[in-house]
Design a protein around this motif. Structure first.
Motif, short mmCIF file in Angstrom:
data_model
loop_
_atom_site.label_atom_id
_atom_site.label_comp_id
_atom_site.label_asym_id
_atom_site.label_seq_id
_atom_site.Cartn_x
_atom_site.Cartn_y
_atom_site.Cartn_z
N THR A 129 -1.48 -5.40 -6.26
CA THR A 129 -2.06 -6.74 -6.26
C THR A 129 -1.35 -7.56 -7.33
OG1 THR A 129 -3.75 -6.39 -7.95
CG2 THR A 129 -4.25 -5.63 -5.71
N PRO A 130 -1.53 -8.88 -7.35
CA PRO A 130 -0.90 -9.68 -8.40
C PRO A 130 -1.33 -9.27 -9.80
CG PRO A 130 -1.63 -11.08 -6.61
CD PRO A 130 -2.17 -9.72 -6.32
N ALA A 131 -2.51 -8.68 -9.92
CA ALA A 131 -3.00 -8.27 -11.24
C ALA A 131 -2.58 -6.85 -11.61
CB ALA A 131 -4.53 -8.37 -11.27
N GLY A 132 -1.93 -6.14 -10.72
CA GLY A 132 -1.51 -4.77 -10.99
C GLY A 132 -1.89 -3.82 -9.87
N TRP A 133 -1.71 -2.52 -10.15
CA TRP A 133 -1.97 -1.50 -9.15
C TRP A 133 -3.40 -1.00 -9.23
CZ3 TRP A 133 1.06 0.33 -5.20
CH2 TRP A 133 2.40 -0.09 -5.20
N LEU A 134 -3.97 -0.69 -8.06
CA LEU A 134 -5.30 -0.10 -7.96
C LEU A 134 -5.19 1.21 -7.19
CD1 LEU A 134 -7.32 -3.29 -6.85
CD2 LEU A 134 -7.09 -2.39 -9.18
N ARG A 135 -6.08 2.13 -7.50
CA ARG A 135 -6.12 3.39 -6.76
C ARG A 135 -7.48 3.55 -6.11
NH1 ARG A 135 -7.64 8.89 -7.72
NH2 ARG A 135 -8.44 8.28 -9.78
N LEU A 136 -7.47 3.83 -4.83
CA LEU A 136 -8.69 4.08 -4.08
C LEU A 136 -8.70 5.57 -3.73
CD1 LEU A 136 -11.19 2.69 -2.84
CD2 LEU A 136 -9.91 2.49 -0.71
N GLU A 192 -9.90 1.57 -8.57
CA GLU A 192 -9.82 1.56 -10.03
C GLU A 192 -8.39 1.22 -10.44
OE1 GLU A 192 -9.15 6.37 -10.52
OE2 GLU A 192 -11.17 5.52 -10.65
N PRO A 193 -8.22 0.46 -11.54
CA PRO A 193 -6.86 0.10 -12.00
C PRO A 193 -6.09 1.34 -12.46
CG PRO A 193 -8.53 -1.31 -12.99
CD PRO A 193 -9.27 -0.18 -12.35
N VAL A 194 -4.80 1.35 -12.20
CA VAL A 194 -3.92 2.42 -12.65
C VAL A 194 -2.61 1.80 -13.09
CG1 VAL A 194 -4.92 4.21 -11.19
CG2 VAL A 194 -3.05 2.82 -10.32
N PRO A 195 -1.91 2.44 -14.04
CA PRO A 195 -0.59 1.94 -14.44
C PRO A 195 0.42 2.17 -13.32
CG PRO A 195 -1.05 4.01 -15.53
CD PRO A 195 -2.31 3.60 -14.83
N ARG A 196 1.50 1.41 -13.36
CA ARG A 196 2.52 1.52 -12.33
C ARG A 196 3.10 2.93 -12.28
NH1 ARG A 196 7.78 -2.44 -11.56
NH2 ARG A 196 8.86 -1.16 -10.01
N GLY A 197 3.18 3.58 -13.41
CA GLY A 197 3.73 4.93 -13.44
C GLY A 197 2.91 5.95 -12.71
N ALA A 198 1.64 5.63 -12.42
CA ALA A 198 0.78 6.57 -11.70
C ALA A 198 0.99 6.54 -10.20
CB ALA A 198 -0.68 6.28 -12.02
N VAL A 199 1.72 5.53 -9.72
CA VAL A 199 1.99 5.41 -8.28
C VAL A 199 2.98 6.50 -7.88
CG1 VAL A 199 2.81 3.86 -6.47
CG2 VAL A 199 1.58 2.95 -8.44
N PRO A 200 2.80 7.13 -6.72
CA PRO A 200 3.73 8.19 -6.30
C PRO A 200 5.19 7.77 -6.40
CG PRO A 200 1.88 8.09 -4.81
CD PRO A 200 1.71 6.95 -5.77
N ASP A 201 6.07 8.75 -6.58
CA ASP A 201 7.49 8.51 -6.82
C ASP A 201 8.07 7.52 -5.82
OD1 ASP A 201 7.35 10.29 -8.85
OD2 ASP A 201 8.22 11.97 -7.75
N GLY A 202 8.75 6.52 -6.37
CA GLY A 202 9.40 5.54 -5.52
C GLY A 202 8.48 4.49 -4.96
N GLY A 203 7.19 4.56 -5.26
CA GLY A 203 6.25 3.63 -4.67
C GLY A 203 5.98 2.39 -5.49
N MET A 225 0.85 -1.19 0.00
CA MET A 225 0.00 0.00 0.00
C MET A 225 0.88 1.24 0.00
SD MET A 225 -2.96 -0.94 2.76
CE MET A 225 -4.38 -1.95 2.32
N VAL A 226 0.50 2.22 -0.81
CA VAL A 226 1.24 3.47 -0.90
C VAL A 226 0.24 4.62 -0.83
CG1 VAL A 226 2.77 4.92 -2.31
CG2 VAL A 226 3.06 2.43 -2.30
N GLY A 227 0.54 5.61 -0.01
CA GLY A 227 -0.33 6.77 0.10
C GLY A 227 0.21 7.94 -0.70
N ASP A 228 -0.66 8.69 -1.33
CA ASP A 228 -0.29 9.91 -2.04
C ASP A 228 -0.27 11.05 -1.03
OD1 ASP A 228 -0.13 12.25 -3.58
OD2 ASP A 228 -1.11 11.27 -5.27
N PRO A 229 0.90 11.64 -0.74
CA PRO A 229 0.97 12.68 0.28
C PRO A 229 0.23 13.97 -0.08
CG PRO A 229 3.05 12.52 -0.90
CD PRO A 229 2.21 11.37 -1.36
N ARG A 230 -0.13 14.13 -1.35
CA ARG A 230 -0.82 15.35 -1.77
C ARG A 230 -2.34 15.17 -1.78
NH1 ARG A 230 2.47 15.65 -7.23
NH2 ARG A 230 1.88 13.47 -7.00
#
Length: 571
Positions: free
Chosen positions: A177-184, A192-203, A164-169
């Motif tokens: 998840t095994p199927a990829g990243w989700l954003r809540l 909702e599914p999101v690409p890995r590049g949408a995860v905050p820096d370093g996450g 789990m990664v939190g967006d500080p902003r």
């Protein structure tokens, strides 16, 4: 403790150490909403059903009033806020305040921690002042630190929540998840599914070792020894979290609990907390030290010692130290040793040498299964599945025993008499301070006699499970009733106040209070007011039966299959 923690160790007292969260308004942690409904229902039932002689607790427990200590060493995830680190295991979340260097009360089953889940991800949310918990089953939970409430968001993924990664902003939460990243989204209900590049820096790094390697250029140099414990066991890393100083990290391991890794010093300090086994069979006070006897379940078995403030912990393992591997039924500290009655033998821990001795049938015990202990002249009385014997301070077993082929359930040395609770009824050994068991020819010993008047009490002719003195009286427990013996003779069977406990298991007494344990909980009798109060599963005790009871002033420790539960009964 860490080098930072040692600067503050003397600043806090034992009450803060073992449960209260001060300094930031979090000492008001409340039970979960589900628990609240249970407690309100129990309280209403008590008002409707009780008479003047008994009452059910049914109270809303404050955080510092109930603390469950269990096994936390199989960590699945770790996170931190500005002053605390949180480490999640299948039995709960341990909490360490690194700002003052003290363990706080863990977040466990009695707080609403989800039973049967295996944590795989953990995140502190500064927007909600809450912990997000992801599990191997794909479920997500939120624990509000200020209110102490658990909210279940349900299954979010078909597989485990890996990270789990939190967006500080924005406050959004990203789930790997095994199927990829989700954003809540913050305040949202659906991920909702999101690409890995949408995860905050370093996450985007899922592997804890990959994240540690990215943050710490020296990690590869220490990788082979960072999780190696004093017994040369290497534990897998399950999660990592940056600590409060540069080049310091909290490292969660599966089996070795929490590590404080200092990259600059190339060292990893183990953070010991909790028990070896999930359940506890017996608990005993030894000066300013507590002993917790394991229940014989789980991959790491043995006994645990802790200071009464629950800050310093030491584990004695069966496999490496020679401690009991089975269920511990009794613990007896003496001047030279600590004795343990267990299902796999009698165990003696020498205080001076810190060495273990196992005594079983080969050494002369009537049976391997040991149920009860009591101090004797130059040794200990030992109750086994096949009778009573005496073991000297140096571990030598007397040649003959009493009550062959009969289980001894409890022993009590009171003044100069040994009381014997057995499957043959209640017996006593007069002048036990000078008594010895018979020699090979059956000579030279004082024989046990039936307790005075017990032969006219039908309930005392069969199994007696415990006996305890209170003032000039003696209380005796069978599996279904309580009896009292004093100068006026026997009173009983007494079932008022204990009938809700089911099969009765143990007795304890201190400070004018008599405690009775059973399969459904415990009951407390105020000997002055004659008022019974019961503490039952699940409103007061998360799991039963209660195997042992240790009163300690305003608190009482209960040995249960879920761990050692400390209740603040007087407030």
């Amino acid at each position: 403790m860490t080098d930072r923690a040692n600067q503050y160790r003397g600043a806090q007292d034992a009450s803060v150490a073992s449960g209260r969260r001060d300094g930031d308004g979090r000492n008001g942690r409340r039970p979960s909403s589900r628990f609240t409904l249970w407690a309100l229902a129990a309280g209403l039932g008590a008002l409707l059903a009780t008479d003047g002689a008994r009452a059910q607790s049914g109270r809303l427990w404050r955080p510092e009033e109930r603390i469950l200590i269990t096994s936390f060493h199989e960590l699945g995830a770790v996170t931190a806020d500005q002053r605390r680190v949180y480490a999640a295991s299948p039995q709960g979340i341990e909490v360490y305040d690194f700002a003052v260097g003290r363990w706080e009360a863990p977040i466990t089953l009695e707080d609403g921690f989800p039973l049967g889940e295996r944590p795989s991800a953990l995140l502190y949310d500064r927007f909600l002042d809450a912990l997000w918990l992801g599990t191997e089953a794909g479920n997500v939970y939120v624990y509000r630190l200020t209110g102490g409430r658990w909210d279940a968001l349900g299954p979010v993924a078909a597989g485990p929540i890996v990270r789990m990664v939190g967006d500080p902003r924005s406050g959004d939460v990203f789930l790997a998840t095994p199927a990829g990243w989700l954003r809540l989204p913050r305040g949202g209900l659906f991920a909702e599914p999101v690409p890995r590049g949408a995860v905050p820096d370093g996450g985007g790094d899922i592997s804890p070792e990959a994240r540690l390697r990215r943050m710490d250029p020296f990690f590869d140099a220490i990788r082979g020894t960072i999780t190696l414990d004093e017994r040369l066991r290497r534990w897998p890393i399950t999660d990592v979290e940056p600590a409060d100083r540069p080049a310091r990290y909290w490292v969660a391991t599966y089996g070795g609990n929490l590590l404080y890794y200092d990259s600059r010093r190339m060292s990893a300090e183990p953070m010991a907390y909790g028990l070896l086994t999930r359940g506890v069979g017996a608990v005993a006070l030894d000066g300013r030290r507590l002993w917790f006897g394991g229940d014989g379940r789980g991959p790491r078995r043995g006994v645990t010692a802790a200071d009464v403030g629950l800050q310093q912990w030491k584990h004695y393992e069966a496999e490496y130290d020679g401690a009991p591997a089975g269920h511990v039924a009794d613990v007896l500290p003496t001047a030279s040793a600590v004795w343990f009655a267990a299902s796999d033998g009698l165990f003696r821990l020498d205080r001076e040498r810190e060495s273990w001795q196992r005594i079983a049938e080969r050494e002369g015990l009537p049976a391997r299964e040991v149920y009860a202990l009591a101090p004797g002249p130059g040794g200990v009385w030992v109750g086994t599945r096949n009778g009573l014997t005496f073991v000297t301070d140096d571990g030598a077993v007397e040649r003959e025993g009493l009550f062959p082929a009969r289980p001894i359930r409890r022993l009590l040395a009171s003044r100069d008499t040994l009381w014997i609770a057995s499957d043959l009824g209640l017996w006593l050994l007069p002048d036990a301070s000078a008594a010895r068991l018979p020699d090979a020819g059956g000579r030279g010993a004082i024989r046990p006699v039936l307790a005075p008047g017990s032969d006219v009490q039908p309930g005392l002719r069969g199994r007696v499970v415990d006996v305890r003195p209170v003032g000039d009286a003696m209380f005796v427990l069978t599996e279904d009733a309580l009896y009292r013996w004093d100068a006026d003779g026997w009173t009983g069977p007494l079932r008022e106040g204990v009938h809700a406990l089911g099969r009765l298991t143990a007795l304890a007494a201190a400070d004018g209070q008599l405690w009775v344990a059973g399969e459904g909980g415990v009951a407390r009798l105020d000997l002055e007011t004659q008022l019974w109060t019961t503490y039952l599963r699940p409103t007061d005790i998360p799991e039963t039966p209660v195997y042992d009871v240790l009163p300690m002033g305003d608190d009482v420790w209960l040995a249960t299959p879920a761990g050692a539960l400390r209740l603040r009964w007087r407030h």
